[in-house]
Design a protein around this motif. Structure first.
Motif, PDB file in Angstrom:
ATOM      1  N   HIS A  36     -31.048  -2.515 -57.392  1.00  0.00           N
ATOM      2  CA  HIS A  36     -31.941  -3.623 -57.719  1.00  0.00           C
ATOM      3  C   HIS A  36     -31.588  -4.854 -56.879  1.00  0.00           C
ATOM      4  O   HIS A  36     -32.477  -5.547 -56.352  1.00  0.00           O
ATOM      5  CB  HIS A  36     -31.823  -3.986 -59.200  1.00  0.00           C
ATOM      6  CG  HIS A  36     -32.034  -2.842 -60.144  1.00  0.00           C
ATOM      7  ND1 HIS A  36     -31.131  -1.812 -60.293  1.00  0.00           N
ATOM      8  CD2 HIS A  36     -33.055  -2.567 -61.003  1.00  0.00           C
ATOM      9  CE1 HIS A  36     -31.578  -0.959 -61.205  1.00  0.00           C
ATOM     10  NE2 HIS A  36     -32.749  -1.387 -61.647  1.00  0.00           N
ATOM     11  N   TRP A  37     -30.296  -5.132 -56.794  1.00  0.00           N
ATOM     12  CA  TRP A  37     -29.827  -6.302 -56.047  1.00  0.00           C
ATOM     13  C   TRP A  37     -30.143  -6.174 -54.557  1.00  0.00           C
ATOM     14  O   TRP A  37     -30.649  -7.111 -53.935  1.00  0.00           O
ATOM     15  CB  TRP A  37     -28.325  -6.438 -56.280  1.00  0.00           C
ATOM     16  CG  TRP A  37     -27.692  -7.681 -55.771  1.00  0.00           C
ATOM     17  CD1 TRP A  37     -27.877  -8.955 -56.218  1.00  0.00           C
ATOM     18  CD2 TRP A  37     -26.724  -7.771 -54.714  1.00  0.00           C
ATOM     19  NE1 TRP A  37     -27.078  -9.837 -55.528  1.00  0.00           N
ATOM     20  CE2 TRP A  37     -26.365  -9.141 -54.600  1.00  0.00           C
ATOM     21  CE3 TRP A  37     -26.116  -6.835 -53.877  1.00  0.00           C
ATOM     22  CZ2 TRP A  37     -25.434  -9.586 -53.659  1.00  0.00           C
ATOM     23  CZ3 TRP A  37     -25.190  -7.280 -52.953  1.00  0.00           C
ATOM     24  CH2 TRP A  37     -24.858  -8.638 -52.838  1.00  0.00           C
ATOM     25  N   ILE A  60     -34.132   1.664 -61.408  1.00  0.00           N
ATOM     26  CA  ILE A  60     -35.054   1.199 -60.368  1.00  0.00           C
ATOM     27  C   ILE A  60     -36.120   2.263 -60.102  1.00  0.00           C
ATOM     28  O   ILE A  60     -35.867   3.467 -60.241  1.00  0.00           O
ATOM     29  CB  ILE A  60     -34.278   0.856 -59.075  1.00  0.00           C
ATOM     30  CG1 ILE A  60     -35.150   0.032 -58.124  1.00  0.00           C
ATOM     31  CG2 ILE A  60     -33.743   2.115 -58.401  1.00  0.00           C
ATOM     32  CD1 ILE A  60     -34.367  -0.575 -56.970  1.00  0.00           C
ATOM     33  N   GLY A  61     -37.320   1.833 -59.716  1.00  0.00           N
ATOM     34  CA  GLY A  61     -38.395   2.766 -59.416  1.00  0.00           C
ATOM     35  C   GLY A  61     -38.152   3.550 -58.142  1.00  0.00           C
ATOM     36  O   GLY A  61     -37.354   3.147 -57.285  1.00  0.00           O
ATOM     37  N   GLU A  62     -38.836   4.661 -58.007  1.00  0.00           N
ATOM     38  CA  GLU A  62     -38.632   5.536 -56.854  1.00  0.00           C
ATOM     39  C   GLU A  62     -38.992   4.849 -55.542  1.00  0.00           C
ATOM     40  O   GLU A  62     -38.295   4.999 -54.538  1.00  0.00           O
ATOM     41  CB  GLU A  62     -39.449   6.816 -57.026  1.00  0.00           C
ATOM     42  CG  GLU A  62     -38.950   7.726 -58.150  1.00  0.00           C
ATOM     43  CD  GLU A  62     -39.713   9.031 -58.211  1.00  0.00           C
ATOM     44  OE1 GLU A  62     -40.504   9.296 -57.277  1.00  0.00           O
ATOM     45  OE2 GLU A  62     -39.524   9.787 -59.177  1.00  0.00           O
ATOM     46  N   THR A  63     -40.098   4.101 -55.526  1.00  0.00           N
ATOM     47  CA  THR A  63     -40.505   3.421 -54.292  1.00  0.00           C
ATOM     48  C   THR A  63     -39.482   2.386 -53.872  1.00  0.00           C
ATOM     49  O   THR A  63     -39.103   2.293 -52.691  1.00  0.00           O
ATOM     50  CB  THR A  63     -41.876   2.748 -54.480  1.00  0.00           C
ATOM     51  OG1 THR A  63     -42.842   3.735 -54.832  1.00  0.00           O
ATOM     52  CG2 THR A  63     -42.312   2.046 -53.200  1.00  0.00           C
ATOM     53  N   ALA A  95     -36.308   4.046 -52.571  1.00  0.00           N
ATOM     54  CA  ALA A  95     -36.449   4.594 -51.217  1.00  0.00           C
ATOM     55  C   ALA A  95     -36.230   3.524 -50.154  1.00  0.00           C
ATOM     56  O   ALA A  95     -35.738   3.811 -49.057  1.00  0.00           O
ATOM     57  CB  ALA A  95     -37.825   5.229 -51.057  1.00  0.00           C
ATOM     58  N   ALA A  96     -36.592   2.278 -50.469  1.00  0.00           N
ATOM     59  CA  ALA A  96     -36.457   1.197 -49.497  1.00  0.00           C
ATOM     60  C   ALA A  96     -35.007   0.812 -49.243  1.00  0.00           C
ATOM     61  O   ALA A  96     -34.696   0.156 -48.240  1.00  0.00           O
ATOM     62  CB  ALA A  96     -37.236  -0.028 -49.972  1.00  0.00           C
ATOM     63  N   VAL A  97     -34.110   1.211 -50.148  1.00  0.00           N
ATOM     64  CA  VAL A  97     -32.697   0.844 -50.004  1.00  0.00           C
ATOM     65  C   VAL A  97     -31.789   2.071 -50.007  1.00  0.00           C
ATOM     66  O   VAL A  97     -30.581   1.956 -50.180  1.00  0.00           O
ATOM     67  CB  VAL A  97     -32.268  -0.138 -51.120  1.00  0.00           C
ATOM     68  CG1 VAL A  97     -33.034  -1.441 -50.993  1.00  0.00           C
ATOM     69  CG2 VAL A  97     -32.474   0.468 -52.505  1.00  0.00           C
ATOM     70  N   GLU A  98     -32.379   3.239 -49.809  1.00  0.00           N
ATOM     71  CA  GLU A  98     -31.612   4.481 -49.913  1.00  0.00           C
ATOM     72  C   GLU A  98     -30.430   4.504 -48.956  1.00  0.00           C
ATOM     73  O   GLU A  98     -29.350   5.007 -49.293  1.00  0.00           O
ATOM     74  CB  GLU A  98     -32.532   5.679 -49.631  1.00  0.00           C
ATOM     75  CG  GLU A  98     -31.872   7.036 -49.827  1.00  0.00           C
ATOM     76  CD  GLU A  98     -31.537   7.350 -51.281  1.00  0.00           C
ATOM     77  OE1 GLU A  98     -30.743   8.275 -51.510  1.00  0.00           O
ATOM     78  OE2 GLU A  98     -32.079   6.673 -52.178  1.00  0.00           O
ATOM     79  N   ASP A  99     -30.603   3.942 -47.757  1.00  0.00           N
ATOM     80  CA  ASP A  99     -29.501   3.957 -46.789  1.00  0.00           C
ATOM     81  C   ASP A  99     -28.296   3.168 -47.287  1.00  0.00           C
ATOM     82  O   ASP A  99     -27.148   3.530 -47.010  1.00  0.00           O
ATOM     83  CB  ASP A  99     -29.962   3.420 -45.427  1.00  0.00           C
ATOM     84  CG  ASP A  99     -30.420   1.974 -45.491  1.00  0.00           C
ATOM     85  OD1 ASP A  99     -31.140   1.628 -46.450  1.00  0.00           O
ATOM     86  OD2 ASP A  99     -30.071   1.186 -44.589  1.00  0.00           O
TER      87      ASP A  99
END
Length: 380
Positions: free
Chosen positions: A287-288, A310-313, A316-320
């Protein structure tokens, strides 16, 4: 383990707390880090977000006063927001009172927005480069690259940049500012028309200058060419750390500061007594991080006790960043950090550990220090 560990602290503001509390926690953590045997204590520079490290030189002075042997410094002062003279005078003031303990890290984040605008313009109508997939090298996750152009082009970042500079001000090139800082510290500074200027305090200060970078770009090359130590930001840009380190070493030239390359690699880590507890403490890191990546700026660090997944979308934006965070029991994290050390051949690792509760953050650093075998806890 013989490789030194250090601390990188953003002075995070926890949900429900204040910047005052965050700064007091930073001083408390620095005192503990000194006792536990960490080598350095670095603070970051961020503005208008849920962290309290907006004034690194002031904070470094406070930390120097609160400790006695620990090296303290900035990682890094953003030169796009200030001048070489202001930086040298500020750190020279602290060094005059606490000599020989300061690290002056320099970064060019303040100039990256203009570079991002230029890159986006040049990329228009060009075919997209092939996407590199996530891979694991010798136990270290090297994720697919994150495209920062959306973040760097955010209106909020633009507004912050406009406040952090005088109207109409233009920042000199990063390499020119670094040259000016070295000249002011060394007493050799001349204006373009040949007039000598001497920083007082600042000239002759026993300050160790560092350059920080996230990729095989200008910062890595400059650090190598000037023979300065280099900080590689695995915790910020894990996909490009290896290239940054390789570029630095390839460009390195011995100097009066260093005879051979010196690399510090950063890592996010949360350590607890067992893997399950550590994962719970780190559960709101997504989230952070998403608040940062979305362009809104870091929110106060969420409390896992009442924060929904946190939502899946968004994930995905912070998966790395999630798959490259070091989370677990002491042995789990130490083994993974040692893999990062071996792969990068790092001379030192700098750890940033963020949790909602200050006691959990202290415990994270203490457990890691004990598992790594830092001298402070070995002597206790």
């Amino acid at each position: 383990m013989t490789t030194p560990l250090s601390v990188l602290d953003l002075s995070p503001v926890s949900e429900g707390a204040t910047a005052r509390t965050a700064l007091r926690n930073t001083v408390d953590l620095a005192r503990h880090a000194e006792a536990w045997g960490y080598k350095r204590y670095w603070v970051a520079e961020h503005h208008f977000v849920g962290v309290a490290s907006s004034s690194p030189a002031v904070l470094v002075g406070i930390l120097a006063a609160a400790t006695s042997t620990l090296r303290v410094g900035a990682a890094a002062v953003q030169l796009g927001h200030t001048t070489a003279a202001a930086v040298v005078e500020a750190f020279g003031t602290v060094d005059a009172l606490y000599p020989g303990r300061l690290d002056l890290g320099l970064g060019r984040s303040g100039q990256r927005r203009a570079e991002a605008l230029k890159a986006v313009a040049e990329r228009n109508n060009q075919p997209a480069p092939p996407r590199r997939e996530t891979e694991i090298r010798d136990g270290v996750v090297i994720p697919a690259p994150f495209d920062p152009s959306g973040l760097l082009l955010s209106p909020r970042l633009s507004a912050a940049q406009s406040v952090l500079q005088q109207p109409g001000a233009l920042s000199p090139a990063f390499d020119q500012q670094v040259d000016d800082i070295l000249a002011l510290l060394g007493g050799t500074y001349r204006t373009p028309d040949g007039i000598e200027l001497h920083a007082s305090p600042g000239e002759g200060a026993d300050v160790e200058v560092w350059v920080f970078g996230s990729s095989a770009g200008p910062s890595a090359e400059l650090a190598g060419r000037l023979g300065l130590p280099f900080g590689a930001n695995y915790h910020v840009s894990p996909s490009t750390t290896l290239e940054a380190v390789e570029a630095y070493r390839a460009a390195f030239r011995p100097s009066s500061n260093l005879q051979k390359p010196y690399v510090v690699v950063s890592a996010d880590a949360v350590v607890a007594e067992d893997d399950a507890t550590a994962k719970e403490l780190a559960s709101t890191f997504a989230h952070w991080t998403h608040s940062i990546r979305s362009g809104h700026g870091a929110i106060p660090y969420p409390d896992p006790a009442h924060t929904a997944p946190i939502g899946e979308t968004e994930r995905a934006a912070v998966e790395d960043r999630l798959i490259t965070q070091f989370v677990g029991a002491p042995a789990t994290v130490a083994d993974r950090l040692d893999s990062l050390r071996r792969l990068t051949d790092a001379d030192e690792l700098v750890i940033t550990s963020v949790t909602h509760d200050h006691g959990d953050r202290l415990r994270s650093y203490e457990l890691l220090a004990a598992e790594w075998g830092l001298p402070g806890l070995l002597a206790a």
